[in-house]
Write a protein that holds these residues in place. Sequence first.
Motif, PDB file in Angstrom:
ATOM      1  N   GLN A  91      -6.941 -31.216  21.743  1.00 26.28           N
ATOM      2  CA  GLN A  91      -7.235 -32.117  20.622  1.00 26.28           C
ATOM      3  C   GLN A  91      -7.800 -31.311  19.460  1.00 26.28           C
ATOM      4  O   GLN A  91      -8.462 -30.286  19.669  1.00 26.28           O
ATOM      5  N   ILE A 124     -13.212 -26.067  26.506  1.00 27.78           N
ATOM      6  CA  ILE A 124     -13.332 -24.882  25.649  1.00 27.78           C
ATOM      7  C   ILE A 124     -13.296 -25.367  24.201  1.00 27.78           C
ATOM      8  O   ILE A 124     -12.393 -26.110  23.808  1.00 27.78           O
ATOM      9  N   CYS A 180       2.412 -23.222  22.084  1.00 24.63           N
ATOM     10  CA  CYS A 180       1.887 -21.864  21.905  1.00 24.63           C
ATOM     11  C   CYS A 180       1.046 -21.438  23.118  1.00 24.63           C
ATOM     12  O   CYS A 180       1.168 -20.318  23.588  1.00 24.63           O
ATOM     13  N   HIS A 181       0.190 -22.325  23.625  1.00 24.78           N
ATOM     14  CA  HIS A 181      -0.658 -21.954  24.766  1.00 24.78           C
ATOM     15  C   HIS A 181       0.139 -21.784  26.062  1.00 24.78           C
ATOM     16  O   HIS A 181      -0.326 -21.131  26.997  1.00 24.78           O
ATOM     17  N   GLU A 222     -13.594 -17.610  14.163  1.00 27.45           N
ATOM     18  CA  GLU A 222     -13.453 -18.567  15.263  1.00 27.45           C
ATOM     19  C   GLU A 222     -14.501 -18.268  16.330  1.00 27.45           C
ATOM     20  O   GLU A 222     -14.436 -17.238  16.985  1.00 27.45           O
ATOM     21  N   VAL A 250      -4.971 -19.874  28.636  1.00 31.94           N
ATOM     22  CA  VAL A 250      -6.041 -19.497  27.718  1.00 31.94           C
ATOM     23  C   VAL A 250      -5.789 -18.075  27.198  1.00 31.94           C
ATOM     24  O   VAL A 250      -5.456 -17.179  27.975  1.00 31.94           O
ATOM     25  N   PHE A 251      -5.947 -17.889  25.889  1.00 29.80           N
ATOM     26  CA  PHE A 251      -5.741 -16.574  25.282  1.00 29.80           C
ATOM     27  C   PHE A 251      -6.923 -15.630  25.512  1.00 29.80           C
ATOM     28  O   PHE A 251      -6.754 -14.426  25.542  1.00 29.80           O
ATOM     29  N   THR A 252      -8.130 -16.183  25.591  1.00 34.87           N
ATOM     30  CA  THR A 252      -9.336 -15.350  25.590  1.00 34.87           C
ATOM     31  C   THR A 252      -9.970 -15.236  26.981  1.00 34.87           C
ATOM     32  O   THR A 252     -11.191 -15.118  27.103  1.00 34.87           O
ATOM     33  N   VAL A 288     -10.108 -28.090  20.592  1.00 35.03           N
ATOM     34  CA  VAL A 288     -10.720 -28.219  21.909  1.00 35.03           C
ATOM     35  C   VAL A 288      -9.626 -28.338  22.964  1.00 35.03           C
ATOM     36  O   VAL A 288      -8.611 -28.998  22.735  1.00 35.03           O
ATOM     37  N   MET A 289      -9.835 -27.675  24.097  1.00 32.06           N
ATOM     38  CA  MET A 289      -8.965 -27.909  25.252  1.00 32.06           C
ATOM     39  C   MET A 289      -9.819 -28.255  26.453  1.00 32.06           C
ATOM     40  O   MET A 289     -10.912 -27.713  26.621  1.00 32.06           O
ATOM     41  N   ARG A 337       2.402 -28.626  19.227  1.00 29.56           N
ATOM     42  CA  ARG A 337       2.285 -27.215  18.833  1.00 29.56           C
ATOM     43  C   ARG A 337       1.276 -26.479  19.721  1.00 29.56           C
ATOM     44  O   ARG A 337       1.474 -25.319  20.071  1.00 29.56           O
ATOM     45  N   CYS A 338       0.186 -27.149  20.049  1.00 25.68           N
ATOM     46  CA  CYS A 338      -0.842 -26.538  20.911  1.00 25.68           C
ATOM     47  C   CYS A 338      -0.211 -26.185  22.260  1.00 25.68           C
ATOM     48  O   CYS A 338      -0.369 -25.065  22.755  1.00 25.68           O
ATOM     49  N   ARG A 390     -10.295 -13.245  11.421  1.00 28.17           N
ATOM     50  CA  ARG A 390      -8.976 -12.962  10.852  1.00 28.17           C
ATOM     51  C   ARG A 390      -9.011 -13.345   9.381  1.00 28.17           C
ATOM     52  O   ARG A 390      -9.082 -14.522   9.047  1.00 28.17           O
TER      53      ARG A 390
END
Length: 155
Positions: A115, A77, A135-136, A53, A145-147, A92-93, A131-132, A48
């Motif tokens: 984190q 991840i 959004c997640h 990433e 998970v987005f991916t 990292v999640m 915030r994490c 992006r």
Amino acid sequence: MRRVSKYLGVSALFCAAVTGSGFAHAGGDKVLFPENFEAGVHYTTVHRGGIREDMYVSRDTIDAVKNGEPMPSGTVITLVDYREGKIFRYVVMEKRTGWGAEYPPAQRNGEWEFQAFNADKSVNRDEDLARCFACHKSQASNDYVFTLDAMKSAE
Ligand code: HEC
């Protein structure tokens, strides 16, 4: 006794002021820097603008996802965030059985903790981990998970 509790109250206020949020960091501190993340699968890259990433997860997790199973306890991840070709930070999640029980339902992301680490792998104490979660949470139907699709189609 009274003096001690007064002192603790003041230091708690001080911490909240320094981190810029009242959100507890205790949960995020369960997530240690994943030293061997590159031994896992580099399953996708997102570009992006000047940001790249690279995302990594273990082979066990890729196999589980391909089999339509939940990501196993112990899944980590790692997203390596490069800006203009240089490592800027790591996010990292990590998911473990029993994690997340202390969060209110509106905030909780299943058994995941989040984190953010600086380029030198130290924890970024300025990050607002709420915030994490916020959004997640939108990805609740994909195990937060987005991916997930990229994991399913990984080599
Ligand atoms: C405003 C929304 C948003 C916030 C806030 C956010 N993320 Fe994400 N995250 C994403 C998106 C979208 C992706 C997918 C990659 C992409 O498109 O950049 C992602 C991907 C990830 C991934 C790879 C796995 C996945 O879900 O695809 C990890 C790990 C991750 N984020 C951790 C974090 C951590 C830790 C924080 C807080 C420090 C955080 N994220 C904050 C939106 C967000």
